[in-house]
Design an enzyme around this catalytic site. Structure first.
Site, short mmCIF file in Angstrom:
data_model
loop_
_atom_site.label_atom_id
_atom_site.label_comp_id
_atom_site.label_asym_id
_atom_site.label_seq_id
_atom_site.Cartn_x
_atom_site.Cartn_y
_atom_site.Cartn_z
N SER A 9 0.84 -1.20 0.00
CA SER A 9 0.00 0.00 0.00
C SER A 9 0.88 1.25 0.00
O SER A 9 1.70 1.44 0.91
CB SER A 9 -0.89 0.05 1.24
OG SER A 9 -1.40 1.37 1.41
N ASP A 36 -4.57 3.63 -1.69
CA ASP A 36 -5.62 3.93 -0.70
C ASP A 36 -6.14 5.34 -0.86
O ASP A 36 -5.47 6.31 -0.48
CB ASP A 36 -5.05 3.76 0.71
CG ASP A 36 -4.93 2.30 1.10
OD1 ASP A 36 -3.87 1.90 1.61
OD2 ASP A 36 -5.92 1.55 0.89
N MET A 38 -8.68 8.17 0.23
CA MET A 38 -9.46 8.50 1.43
C MET A 38 -10.00 9.93 1.30
O MET A 38 -9.25 10.83 0.90
CB MET A 38 -8.58 8.41 2.68
CG MET A 38 -8.00 7.03 2.91
SD MET A 38 -6.90 7.01 4.33
CE MET A 38 -6.46 5.28 4.35
N HIS A 67 -8.32 1.26 -3.83
CA HIS A 67 -9.23 1.03 -2.70
C HIS A 67 -9.90 2.36 -2.36
O HIS A 67 -9.28 3.23 -1.76
CB HIS A 67 -8.39 0.49 -1.53
CG HIS A 67 -9.17 0.24 -0.29
ND1 HIS A 67 -8.56 0.00 0.93
CD2 HIS A 67 -10.50 0.18 -0.05
CE1 HIS A 67 -9.49 -0.19 1.85
NE2 HIS A 67 -10.67 -0.09 1.28
N MET A 138 -11.28 -5.92 5.37
CA MET A 138 -10.47 -5.03 6.20
C MET A 138 -10.18 -5.71 7.53
O MET A 138 -11.10 -6.19 8.21
CB MET A 138 -11.20 -3.71 6.45
CG MET A 138 -11.47 -2.88 5.20
SD MET A 138 -10.00 -2.58 4.23
CE MET A 138 -9.07 -1.58 5.40
#
Ligand code: DX5
Ligand code: ZN
Length: 221
Positions: A9, A36, A38, A67, A138
């Site tokens: 990641s 990732d 967000m 993601h 997760m």
């Protein structure tokens, strides 16, 4: 049984040198690059958007495993597809229309994934299995790297593995994965392991290969 894939990641990478870091983990043996995203709304942290994915896209031929920890996700799917995402994963908890979101991802020509937060039961994917290329379980509460692995998720992983059966769906696990728990994660049924801090710790590209190899060896044991 599916080949084990290691997906570092880049949340744990040095954001001031993100392009170099992507090239470094590519050279260090990363199978996928886990990105990732967000939004500071669905999760209590803000990371990066489609423009950053677009910027790093030329630095590797590797699969971008995106993601999306964002809500709503639907308005942004096309932007991430155009930016170079190969796998686009939305959270089951991000909205009311998961089936439609998964269809939209496939309509964009990308692999479709769903991610489940620790408190979300596997029944959430019961009616969308045929829309899926990936399930992302997760093992931390999403929002940050460097958290501790939630062992409570192991039996959920095993149950999802049996739900998947012979379907061509990858089972990815994300959060607190290290060389010390990778064997248990794989034994539970995961075939794709995300690791951020366990790959990037030490902050030197020389260590990235050793870190990836250690996780892979443990998972394949
Ligand atoms: C958390 C992210 C994870 C995280 C993994 O919300 O989805 O991918 O960055 O980092 P580690 O492996 O350090 O838990
Ligand atoms: Zn992630």
């Amino acid at each position: 049984t599916k080949e084990i894939l290691i997906a570092p990641s880049i949340l744990a990478a040095d954001f001031a040198r993100l392009g170099e870091e992507v090239a470094a983990i590519d050279a260090a043996g990363a199978d996928w690059i886990h990105c990732d995203v967000m939004d500071g709304h669905f999760v209590p942290n803000i990371s990066f958007g489609a423009d950053v994915i677009k910027a790093i896209r030329p630095r590797t031929k590797n699969i971008f495993d995106v993601h999306l920890m964002i809500a709503p996700a639907d308005p942004y799917l096309e932007a991430f597809a155009k930016a170079g995402a190969d796998v686009i994963t939305v959270h089951a908890e991000a909205g009311a229309h998961l089936d439609r979101s998964l269809q939209a991802i496939r309509m964009l020509g990308k692999k479709a994934g769903v991610s489940l937060c620790p408190a979300t039961p596997e029944s959430a994917i019961e009616h969308v299995l045929d829309r899926l290329d990936l399930v992302l379980v997760m093992t931390v509460n999403p929002g940050f790297g460097g958290q501790s692995f939630l062992g409570s998720q192991l039996e959920k992983i095993a149950r999802i593995k049996s739900m998947i059966g012979a379907r061509p769906i990858r089972l990815e696990v994300d959060g607190g994965v290290t060389r010390d728990n990778a064997a248990a994660v794989a034994a539970a049924g995961a075939d794709t392991l995300v690791a951020g801090s366990a790959v990037f710790r030490g902050n030197s590209a020389a260590e990235y290969a050793a870190n990836i190899a250690a996780i892979r060896t443990a998972a394949e044991a």
